[in-house]
Design a protein around this motif. Structure first.
Motif, PDB file in Angstrom:
ATOM      1  N   LEU A   1      44.240  55.783  35.151  1.00  0.00           N
ATOM      2  CA  LEU A   1      45.223  55.818  34.072  1.00  0.00           C
ATOM      3  C   LEU A   1      46.625  55.798  34.658  1.00  0.00           C
ATOM      4  O   LEU A   1      46.911  56.487  35.639  1.00  0.00           O
ATOM      5  CB  LEU A   1      45.025  57.065  33.203  1.00  0.00           C
ATOM      6  CG  LEU A   1      43.721  57.147  32.403  1.00  0.00           C
ATOM      7  CD1 LEU A   1      43.665  58.458  31.634  1.00  0.00           C
ATOM      8  CD2 LEU A   1      43.593  55.973  31.455  1.00  0.00           C
ATOM      9  N   PHE A   2      47.495  55.015  34.032  1.00  0.00           N
ATOM     10  CA  PHE A   2      48.905  54.986  34.402  1.00  0.00           C
ATOM     11  C   PHE A   2      49.662  56.028  33.584  1.00  0.00           C
ATOM     12  O   PHE A   2      49.244  56.419  32.483  1.00  0.00           O
ATOM     13  CB  PHE A   2      49.501  53.599  34.154  1.00  0.00           C
ATOM     14  CG  PHE A   2      48.963  52.536  35.061  1.00  0.00           C
ATOM     15  CD1 PHE A   2      49.532  52.322  36.306  1.00  0.00           C
ATOM     16  CD2 PHE A   2      47.878  51.761  34.684  1.00  0.00           C
ATOM     17  CE1 PHE A   2      49.037  51.354  37.148  1.00  0.00           C
ATOM     18  CE2 PHE A   2      47.371  50.791  35.522  1.00  0.00           C
ATOM     19  CZ  PHE A   2      47.954  50.591  36.767  1.00  0.00           C
TER      20      PHE A   2
ATOM     21  N   PHE B   1      54.457  40.636  33.354  1.00  0.00           N
ATOM     22  CA  PHE B   1      53.105  40.480  33.878  1.00  0.00           C
ATOM     23  C   PHE B   1      52.416  41.829  33.839  1.00  0.00           C
ATOM     24  O   PHE B   1      53.033  42.865  33.583  1.00  0.00           O
ATOM     25  CB  PHE B   1      53.111  39.915  35.296  1.00  0.00           C
ATOM     26  CG  PHE B   1      53.860  40.750  36.294  1.00  0.00           C
ATOM     27  CD1 PHE B   1      53.220  41.723  37.045  1.00  0.00           C
ATOM     28  CD2 PHE B   1      55.212  40.563  36.481  1.00  0.00           C
ATOM     29  CE1 PHE B   1      53.905  42.477  37.957  1.00  0.00           C
ATOM     30  CE2 PHE B   1      55.918  41.311  37.393  1.00  0.00           C
ATOM     31  CZ  PHE B   1      55.266  42.277  38.131  1.00  0.00           C
ATOM     32  N   GLN B   2      51.108  41.798  34.101  1.00  0.00           N
ATOM     33  CA  GLN B   2      50.293  43.008  34.085  1.00  0.00           C
ATOM     34  C   GLN B   2      49.682  43.245  35.463  1.00  0.00           C
ATOM     35  O   GLN B   2      49.331  42.301  36.178  1.00  0.00           O
ATOM     36  CB  GLN B   2      49.161  42.907  33.048  1.00  0.00           C
ATOM     37  CG  GLN B   2      49.638  43.029  31.608  1.00  0.00           C
ATOM     38  CD  GLN B   2      48.467  43.073  30.649  1.00  0.00           C
ATOM     39  OE1 GLN B   2      47.444  42.459  30.857  1.00  0.00           O
ATOM     40  NE2 GLN B   2      48.626  43.837  29.566  1.00  0.00           N
ATOM     41  N   VAL B   3      49.605  44.533  35.813  1.00  0.00           N
ATOM     42  CA  VAL B   3      48.932  44.963  37.042  1.00  0.00           C
ATOM     43  C   VAL B   3      47.687  45.740  36.631  1.00  0.00           C
ATOM     44  O   VAL B   3      47.748  46.634  35.778  1.00  0.00           O
ATOM     45  CB  VAL B   3      49.851  45.827  37.921  1.00  0.00           C
ATOM     46  CG1 VAL B   3      49.085  46.348  39.122  1.00  0.00           C
ATOM     47  CG2 VAL B   3      51.061  45.028  38.364  1.00  0.00           C
ATOM     48  N   SER B   4      46.582  45.361  37.236  1.00  0.00           N
ATOM     49  CA  SER B   4      45.302  46.010  36.933  1.00  0.00           C
ATOM     50  C   SER B   4      44.972  47.027  38.013  1.00  0.00           C
ATOM     51  O   SER B   4      45.157  46.771  39.199  1.00  0.00           O
ATOM     52  CB  SER B   4      44.191  44.969  36.829  1.00  0.00           C
ATOM     53  OG  SER B   4      42.931  45.606  36.655  1.00  0.00           O
ATOM     54  N   ALA B   5      44.514  48.199  37.588  1.00  0.00           N
ATOM     55  CA  ALA B   5      44.051  49.249  38.506  1.00  0.00           C
ATOM     56  C   ALA B   5      42.566  49.465  38.267  1.00  0.00           C
ATOM     57  O   ALA B   5      42.150  49.744  37.144  1.00  0.00           O
ATOM     58  CB  ALA B   5      44.827  50.546  38.296  1.00  0.00           C
TER      59      ALA B   5
ATOM     60  N   PRO C   1      29.337  51.087  37.881  1.00  0.00           N
ATOM     61  CA  PRO C   1      30.266  49.955  37.775  1.00  0.00           C
ATOM     62  C   PRO C   1      31.713  50.428  37.842  1.00  0.00           C
ATOM     63  O   PRO C   1      32.018  51.564  37.493  1.00  0.00           O
ATOM     64  CB  PRO C   1      29.928  49.380  36.396  1.00  0.00           C
ATOM     65  CG  PRO C   1      29.435  50.563  35.619  1.00  0.00           C
ATOM     66  CD  PRO C   1      28.702  51.427  36.603  1.00  0.00           C
ATOM     67  N   ALA C   2      32.593  49.518  38.248  1.00  0.00           N
ATOM     68  CA  ALA C   2      34.009  49.867  38.378  1.00  0.00           C
ATOM     69  C   ALA C   2      34.663  49.952  36.999  1.00  0.00           C
ATOM     70  O   ALA C   2      34.317  49.217  36.077  1.00  0.00           O
ATOM     71  CB  ALA C   2      34.733  48.823  39.236  1.00  0.00           C
ATOM     72  N   LEU C   3      35.617  50.879  36.868  1.00  0.00           N
ATOM     73  CA  LEU C   3      36.402  51.042  35.645  1.00  0.00           C
ATOM     74  C   LEU C   3      37.854  50.733  35.958  1.00  0.00           C
ATOM     75  O   LEU C   3      38.316  50.919  37.096  1.00  0.00           O
ATOM     76  CB  LEU C   3      36.261  52.460  35.088  1.00  0.00           C
ATOM     77  CG  LEU C   3      34.834  52.926  34.757  1.00  0.00           C
ATOM     78  CD1 LEU C   3      34.847  54.356  34.263  1.00  0.00           C
ATOM     79  CD2 LEU C   3      34.206  52.018  33.717  1.00  0.00           C
ATOM     80  N   GLY C   4      38.586  50.285  34.956  1.00  0.00           N
ATOM     81  CA  GLY C   4      39.968  49.916  35.218  1.00  0.00           C
ATOM     82  C   GLY C   4      40.826  49.965  33.977  1.00  0.00           C
ATOM     83  O   GLY C   4      40.349  50.138  32.850  1.00  0.00           O
ATOM     84  N   SER C   5      42.138  49.827  34.174  1.00  0.00           N
ATOM     85  CA  SER C   5      43.117  49.751  33.097  1.00  0.00           C
ATOM     86  C   SER C   5      44.302  48.938  33.596  1.00  0.00           C
ATOM     87  O   SER C   5      44.458  48.708  34.800  1.00  0.00           O
ATOM     88  CB  SER C   5      43.563  51.157  32.660  1.00  0.00           C
ATOM     89  OG  SER C   5      44.179  51.831  33.742  1.00  0.00           O
ATOM     90  N   ASN C   6      45.141  48.494  32.642  1.00  0.00           N
ATOM     91  CA  ASN C   6      46.277  47.643  32.973  1.00  0.00           C
ATOM     92  C   ASN C   6      47.582  48.315  32.575  1.00  0.00           C
ATOM     93  O   ASN C   6      47.624  49.165  31.677  1.00  0.00           O
ATOM     94  CB  ASN C   6      46.168  46.295  32.263  1.00  0.00           C
ATOM     95  CG  ASN C   6      44.964  45.496  32.715  1.00  0.00           C
ATOM     96  OD1 ASN C   6      44.385  45.781  33.758  1.00  0.00           O
ATOM     97  ND2 ASN C   6      44.570  44.495  31.947  1.00  0.00           N
ATOM     98  N   VAL C   7      48.663  47.916  33.249  1.00  0.00           N
ATOM     99  CA  VAL C   7      50.006  48.350  32.912  1.00  0.00           C
ATOM    100  C   VAL C   7      50.891  47.104  32.893  1.00  0.00           C
ATOM    101  O   VAL C   7      50.689  46.159  33.679  1.00  0.00           O
ATOM    102  CB  VAL C   7      50.530  49.392  33.928  1.00  0.00           C
ATOM    103  CG1 VAL C   7      50.690  48.788  35.303  1.00  0.00           C
ATOM    104  CG2 VAL C   7      51.837  49.990  33.460  1.00  0.00           C
TER     105      VAL C   7
END
Length: 929
Positions: free
Chosen positions: A454-455, A533-537, A543-549
């Motif tokens: 989370l950002f 633009f967006q950066v994904s973490a 499985p991998a989890l992620g979110s974008n900022v």
């Protein structure tokens, strides 16, 4: 229905399975086998896999294994056929001592899923231990005067086996004097006595040697022997006698030292010294007994000497001799049997085995964590143990069978809340008072990837100056993951997209580990003002989890573009053509116009023109408009002026540092008759239809008069409206026009000279400024317009426009490129509005960008009386000024109540400053003319 023939293998196997199933149900899931001790390696014990209902093919994949609290190498399981067999030598006496029951408890464990089975293997006794005597020879002292039927105790043998294998029979070799009498006492043990068959004669035989043989009841029989050495004494006639031959005493195991056990009393029928009795431990008493008890030789009192422990030994047999003090003493014999009574003096013992840790946080309820066994060395209620778990936790204890427990998961886990548990297992016996023991089990919860990175916020705004070095670090994103280890290892990447014709990855990159965002190439404000633009973490879990900022990168303008001259003028000393000027023109006549543009924004694109002094130092009859670039005469030309005039015009922007360009103009002074007809276009720099010089002058005079009249009427009307309008301390009321100032800066931003204060125009201000009227409205601008948060919040902004001279039409066409207004509206005429960038520009304002110009925009000659802002009812009215008027940089258009109130408070100061500036401007105009 199926039928099986009785006696067939299938019938026997089915019957055996049913019996085994019934045994399992009645025995709480525990299998029972038996094996004789001293069985050879490989001896078959039982088909344990078949009896447990397990397939042979699943033994290895499910990690089938056997564990035991006792020696774990005694029994083993063949994983190929599932048979339990003897692995090493089993000695029942070594394993269980003289206990009547002897079993090996096994725990069979299989995984996937975890199952635990309990197996009890009974060890059968075989006759492998012969009877043994404590010493190879027993000595006796017997007076010859002893009468027949006298008895003398004999120490028996012991056999480590049990039951019939330990049932002993005794015999002595035949002789004429002694016989062996065997009796069983209350304790079901043999009491051996030598009996005298006929009187002894020491003079005939002084010593007898007999052999005592002990034979057990096993098959085959085993024997043990001891030699009985009998010395014949010649002395006393009467030996001391006890009132009992056997004394039974019960004693607590924790009896302290010096405690009296029993007081013996023997009597002797003789007289004198032969009647005095001394008590001794018999030679049959072992050293172990002597270390626990002591006897007073005079009083016959037996006391506790050492520490007694019921768990080590619970029965002591003490043989006592009572000897008289005769020269030839006689001895009386008795036996004291001391039975120890158990006391609750042993705390329970806890053993934790098969600890399956760590446990995953998504483990299902009922998962076995550990196996716990408890024991107590005491007996009876003192050895009965109950187990409990503290504190309250998502675990519980499940009793498998006696003194065995399983620690299982009782509810769901969450590692992010609690990552480990310290569980206390308490075992308490049933004694009074009860004793207890505790053991701590540390249960670690293993992480599962159930939290995405989370950002801190969903988007960020970043300001980057253009012309950054390649690879420059512009921002760092950071995402936090509540998981642990690889599940919390965050990596960053760009969400690829197209930016125009190019990929996003050609502009920026992000470091996968640190989250640092780098600009891969120098950014150009003129090419790209806003990069979104967006950066994904993403974490490293499976499985991998992620979110974008989202990142909004605004490219701030720098003064990196020098002014560019428009044709026909060229940079430096070159010029397009020889311009002809009539010597009869009056002062203020426009003879040429230098046009230039700047690709930057804001102050960096605000251009000014200067006429460089000639080499000889003579004053030139020409001047150039500071912001228009128009070259005009400062006086009437005369014969003294050189026929060829070379002018060097310096074009400079307002950046820091300022960038410049120079234009060289060659003017030829000629008489009217020598002026070529085609030179009229060159003199005024127009692109419209060609007219004669006289016509141009007439038109200029008429235009100036009309504009002056319009200016006077507008000022009179404005003063009348100001005088009749009510004065208020705050801003203008809704619906009424608000007068604001306009400066010569082409951007919606604060002035680069922050020290110059903004002020609201009033009727007392100089008449050289443009006037704009706005109709306030509670509605916000159209959302298609891009504006900052501070502008939405009502903070003041400034509008700077070109000087009044650029708002009027030149003699023949547009003078300078107009500011373009950016909007999201589809109309191309709307231009472009960009965030305020460049040196000295406030980031909370809008800017008009000077650019190459919109081909669809109207020129200055087509300028309407009013501007309408898209999405808002606000109207901007523009008043035109003469070409030679100078605009003070301190005149600004200001929005907002707060700034207007400040300006009114400093009205006097502003008026004084304005008067000084007007005087300065008047002096400059007079000198130029």
């Amino acid at each position: 229905m199926l039928y099986f023939r009785r006696g067939s293998p299938v019938f026997r196997r089915l019957l055996l399975s049913l019996l085994l199933l019934a045994a399992l149900e009645t025995g709480s899931g525990q299998l029972h086998y038996s094996v004789p001790e001293e069985a050879k390696h490989g001896t078959f014990v039982g088909r344990i896999a078949q009896d447990l209902g397990l397939e042979l093919t699943e033994l290895v994949p499910r990690l089938f294994r056997v564990a035991s609290k006792e020696r774990g190498d005694l029994l083993e399981v063949n994983l190929q056929n599932g048979i339990l067999f003897v692995n090493s030598r089993i000695d029942r006496e070594e394993l269980c001592g003289r206990s009547a029951e002897c079993s090996i408890h096994l725990e069979v464990i299989v995984d996937r899923p975890l199952q635990v089975f309990h197996v009890e293997v009974e060890v059968k006794d075989i006759n492998d231990n012969p009877p043994r005597f404590s010493r190879p020879e027993q000595k006796f002292l017997i007076l010859e005067s002893r009468v027949p039927d006298s008895r003398f105790p004999v120490e028996g043998a012991s056999d480590l086996d049990i039951r019939e294998n330990a049932e002993l029979k005794y015999k002595i070799n035949p002789n004429e004097y002694f016989d062996l009498d065997v009796k069983r006492n209350e304790e079901e043990t043999n009491v051996l006595e030598l009996t005298l068959k006929k009187p002894l004669d020491r003079e005939e035989v002084q010593e007898h040697r007999l052999v005592l043989t002990a034979t057990d009841g096993g098959k085959p029989e085993l024997t043990g022997t001891v030699q009985l050495l009998i010395h014949i004494l010649d002395a006393n006639d009467n030996a001391p006698e006890f009132d009992k031959s056997i004394y039974n005493v019960r004693l607590l195991e924790n009896t302290p030292k010096e405690t009296l056990v029993i007081r013996l009393n023997a009597s002797d029928a003789d007289e004198g010294i032969n009647k005095e009795i001394v008590y001794f431990f018999s030679n049959l008493v072992l050293d172990d007994v002597k270390s626990k008890f002591m006897i007073d030789s005079n009083s016959g009192e037996i006391k506790v000497k050492g520490e007694l422990d019921y768990e080590i030994r619970n029965l002591y047999e003490i043989n006592i001799d009572a000897v008289d003090r005769s020269t030839f003493p006689l001895t009386g014999h008795c036996k004291v049997i001391v039975k120890l009574v158990d006391v609750n003096d042993n705390s329970p013992e806890i053993a934790i085995t098969s600890l399956f840790l760590p446990i995953k946080e998504d483990a299902a309820t009922g998962t076995v964590i550990a196996l716990i066994s408890v024991s107590d060395r005491d007996s009876g209620a003192n050895g009965q143990v109950a187990c409990s778990l503290k504190p309250h936790s998502p675990f519980k204890l499940v009793s498998a069978f006696k003194n065995y427990y399983s620690l299982v998961l009782d509810s769901t886990l969450d590692r992010e809340n609690i990552s480990d548990y310290q569980l206390v297992v308490t075992a308490q016996d049933g004694g009074s008072p009860s004793l207890w023991a505790s053991a701590t089990v540390s249960v670690e919860v293993a992480d599962v990837n159930d939290n995405a990175p989370l950002f801190a916020q969903p988007e960020y705004t970043v300001f980057v100056k253009e012309n950054n070095p390649p690879g420059a670090h512009i921002f760092t994103v950071c995402a936090r993951d509540a998981d642990a280890q690889e599940n919390a290892l965050v990596s960053y990447s760009l969400v690829e997209r197209r930016v125009g014709e190019r990929a996003l990855s050609s502009y920026v990159s992000v470091h996968a580990e640190s989250g640092k965002v780098f600009a891969l190439q120098p950014l150009d404000h003129e090419e790209l003002e806003l990069l979104q633009f967006q950066v994904s973490a993403r974490d490293s879990g499976v499985p991998a989890l992620g979110s974008n900022v989202t990142l909004h990168v605004f490219v701030l303008d720098e003064n990196d573009n020098a002014p560019a001259l428009l044709p026909p003028w060229t940079q430096g000393a070159g010029f397009a053509a020889n311009e002809f000027v009539s010597r009869s023109v009056d002062a203020g006549h426009v003879v040429a116009k230098v046009r230039a543009v700047d690709s930057d924004s804001g102050y960096n694109a605000w251009l000014s023109y200067e006429l460089q002094p000639s080499e000889g130092g003579a004053r030139s009859p020409f001047r150039v408009g500071l912001y228009t670039g128009e070259i005009s005469t400062t006086r009437a030309l005369d014969e003294a002026d050189l026929p060829r005039q070379q002018l060097l015009v310096l074009v400079k922007d307002h950046g820091e540092p300022a960038l410049t360009a120079t234009a060289t103009i060659l003017l030829s002074l000629v008489e009217n008759s020598q002026v070529p007809k085609s030179s009229s276009r060159v003199l005024v720099g127009a692109v419209g239809p060609q007219v004669t010089l006289v016509d141009v002058n007439v038109y200029l005079i008429v235009a100036i008069c009309a504009v002056s009249s319009l200016l006077v009427l507008s000022l009179l009307l404005y003063v009348a409206l100001r005088c009749s309008a009510p004065q208020t301390a705050g801003a203008s009321a809704p619906g009424k026009p608000t007068l604001v100032c306009s400066s010569a800066v082409g951007s919606w931003s604060d002035s680069q000279q922050q020290q110059q204060r903004q002020r609201v125009c009033s009727g007392e201000g100089p008449p050289k400024t443009d006037l704009m009227a706005f109709s306030p409205s509670p509605r916000q601008p159209n959302p298609d317009w891009r504006y900052s948060a501070s502008l939405r919040a009502g903070m003041h902004s400034s509008v700077h426009l070109e000087e009044a001279g650029i708002l009027r039409a030149g003699p023949g066409g547009p003078d300078q490129q107009w500011p373009t207004v950016s909007s999201a509206t589809p109309e191309p005429e709307a231009g472009e509005v960009s965030p305020p960038v460049g040196a000295g520009v406030n980031s909370n304002s809008w800017t008009f960008k000077y650019g190459p110009g919109n081909p669809k925009q109207s020129g200055p000659g087509e300028l309407p009386d009013k501007f309408i802002i898209p999405g808002s009812p606000a109207i901007i009215s523009i008043r035109q000024e003469p070409a030679n008027s100078q605009i003070d940089k301190s005149d600004f258009i200001t929005f907002g109540k707060k700034e207007e109130t400040k300006k009114k408070k400093k009205k006097k100061k502003g008026n004084k400053t304005q008067e000084k500036k007007e005087k300065g401007n008047s002096t400059t105009d007079n000198s130029d003319q």
